[in-house]
Scaffold this motif. Structure first.
Motif, mmCIF file in Angstrom:
data_model
loop_
_atom_site.group_PDB
_atom_site.id
_atom_site.type_symbol
_atom_site.label_atom_id
_atom_site.label_comp_id
_atom_site.label_asym_id
_atom_site.label_seq_id
_atom_site.Cartn_x
_atom_site.Cartn_y
_atom_site.Cartn_z
ATOM 1 N N ARG A 131 0.830 -1.209 0.000
ATOM 2 C CA ARG A 131 0.000 0.000 0.000
ATOM 3 C C ARG A 131 0.866 1.261 0.000
ATOM 4 N NH1 ARG A 131 -3.979 -2.603 4.601
ATOM 5 N NH2 ARG A 131 -4.818 -4.254 3.222
ATOM 6 N N SER A 179 -5.921 -8.448 -5.186
ATOM 7 C CA SER A 179 -6.787 -8.197 -4.037
ATOM 8 C C SER A 179 -6.476 -6.864 -3.382
ATOM 9 C CB SER A 179 -6.653 -9.334 -3.004
ATOM 10 O OG SER A 179 -5.389 -9.300 -2.352
ATOM 11 N N GLU A 180 -5.279 -6.322 -3.640
ATOM 12 C CA GLU A 180 -4.892 -5.017 -3.118
ATOM 13 C C GLU A 180 -5.142 -3.888 -4.109
ATOM 14 O OE1 GLU A 180 -3.733 -3.598 -0.290
ATOM 15 O OE2 GLU A 180 -4.235 -5.451 0.743
ATOM 16 N N GLY A 181 -5.775 -4.193 -5.234
ATOM 17 C CA GLY A 181 -6.140 -3.143 -6.177
ATOM 18 C C GLY A 181 -5.138 -2.856 -7.269
ATOM 19 N N HIS A 236 -1.569 0.691 -9.761
ATOM 20 C CA HIS A 236 -2.616 0.591 -8.752
ATOM 21 C C HIS A 236 -3.852 1.350 -9.210
ATOM 22 C CE1 HIS A 236 -4.620 0.859 -4.800
ATOM 23 N NE2 HIS A 236 -4.012 -0.286 -4.591
ATOM 24 N N GLN A 237 -5.017 0.765 -8.980
ATOM 25 C CA GLN A 237 -6.260 1.328 -9.480
ATOM 26 C C GLN A 237 -6.904 2.339 -8.535
ATOM 27 O OE1 GLN A 237 -7.954 -2.671 -10.256
ATOM 28 N NE2 GLN A 237 -8.044 -2.062 -12.397
ATOM 29 N N HIS A 239 -8.052 2.050 -5.335
ATOM 30 C CA HIS A 239 -9.049 1.703 -4.320
ATOM 31 C C HIS A 239 -8.453 0.736 -3.306
ATOM 32 C CE1 HIS A 239 -9.588 -2.296 -6.118
ATOM 33 N NE2 HIS A 239 -9.748 -1.719 -7.288
ATOM 34 N N ASP A 240 -9.033 0.729 -2.123
ATOM 35 C CA ASP A 240 -8.595 -0.173 -1.076
ATOM 36 C C ASP A 240 -9.087 -1.584 -1.351
ATOM 37 O OD1 ASP A 240 -7.418 1.934 0.251
ATOM 38 O OD2 ASP A 240 -9.232 2.398 1.404
ATOM 39 N N ILE A 241 -8.665 -2.501 -0.516
ATOM 40 C CA ILE A 241 -9.088 -3.894 -0.645
ATOM 41 C C ILE A 241 -10.612 -3.983 -0.536
ATOM 42 C CG2 ILE A 241 -8.786 -4.345 1.824
ATOM 43 C CD1 ILE A 241 -7.848 -7.163 1.049
ATOM 44 N N LYS A 242 -11.216 -4.775 -1.412
ATOM 45 C CA LYS A 242 -12.673 -4.914 -1.451
ATOM 46 C C LYS A 242 -13.049 -6.374 -1.166
ATOM 47 C CE LYS A 242 -13.486 -1.202 -4.795
ATOM 48 N NZ LYS A 242 -14.031 -0.867 -6.138
ATOM 49 N N ILE A 243 -13.899 -6.592 -0.186
ATOM 50 C CA ILE A 243 -14.415 -7.927 0.069
ATOM 51 C C ILE A 243 -15.936 -7.862 0.212
ATOM 52 C CG2 ILE A 243 -12.293 -8.791 1.143
ATOM 53 C CD1 ILE A 243 -13.590 -8.369 3.863
#
Length: 244
Positions: A131, A179-181, A236-237, A239-243
């Motif tokens: 990050r 998963s980290e964007g 990196h796109q 955004h934060d991690i999304k679940i």
């Protein structure tokens, strides 16, 4: 201990890691690592980069020799590594800074490119470092060794002796990044160069066995599963991690 701090025992080990290190071995390995960076990144014409976890500066030396960018910067947790880097007197090196292994002392998007070669496998909290790298850069290059085998748990002492506390396959590393964007822009599956093989393997029979195995791996789908190293260029796109 704060989760974003490196463990004190690891810090003490890495602090003197390069005081009496085998620079010849690191210089030989760095040639292939630098070639991988240049191969995946050259079409973007970056003017400067930050090398995260620069070690003793062997990769920086090769990038400087190839005039890859106009300006190199680096961060490193090891005082002995920083001393080695500064002693190289690289023409394109602007500065090298000591950091705590996680907090990179630069503003957001300072660098068009950040490189992180053979570092993530050593990091206790890789997502935190990923990050930070994404924060300070627009594009990111990562390279990791592929230590995975079906019986990797039986070789834990071997890998820990190298400081490898994370084990990946290319697919598992891509899962971590995605998963980290991170968006995967390009990738490469590498095997040891002849120079590295000749240095590591003095016995001709050992070299022959290795090169025969590599021949079959390169010409099969397993080249994407079990290379010696995996390199990837990302962006990196945002955004934060999304679940869920």
């Amino acid at each position: 201990m704060n989760q974003s701090e490196i463990s004190s025992n690891l810090k003490s080990v890495y602090d003197q890691q390069y005081a009496q290190a085998d620079t010849r071995w690191r210089d030989i390995g760095a040639r292939q690592k630098a070639e991988n960076i240049i191969k995946l990144c050259k079409k973007y014409n970056f003017d400067k980069l930050l090398d995260v976890g620069a070690g003793d500066g062997a990769v920086l030396k090769e990038l400087d020799k190839h005039h890859f960018v106009k300006e190199l910067s680096a961060v490193e947790i090891s005082n002995s590594g920083i001393e080695k880097i500064n002693s190289r007197q690289l023409a394109s090196l602007k500065e090298v800074k000591l950091f705590d292994g996680y907090s990179i002392p630069y503003a957001d998007k300072t660098f068009p490119l950040a490189t992180c070669s053979h570092v993530i496998e050593h990091v206790e909290h890789p997502r935190i470092l990923l990050r930070e790298i994404a924060r300070v850069s627009t594009y990111q290059f990562f390279e990791i060794p592929i230590d995975f085998s079906l019986f990797v748990d039986q070789k834990i002492e071997h890998f820990l002796s190298y400081g490898h506390i994370n084990i990946y396959t290319p697919a598992l590393f891509k899962f971590l990044l995605k998963s980290e964007g991170f968006e995967i822009l390009d990738e490469s599956f590498m095997f040891l160069s002849d120079e590295v093989v000749d240095f590591m393997m003095k016995d001709w029979k050992q070299r022959l066995i290795y090169k025969t195995k590599v021949f079959f791996l390169k010409n099969s789908s397993l080249r994407r599963v079990k290379p010696n190293a995996y390199a990837v260029l990302c962006r990196h796109q945002g955004h934060d991690i999304k679940i869920f």
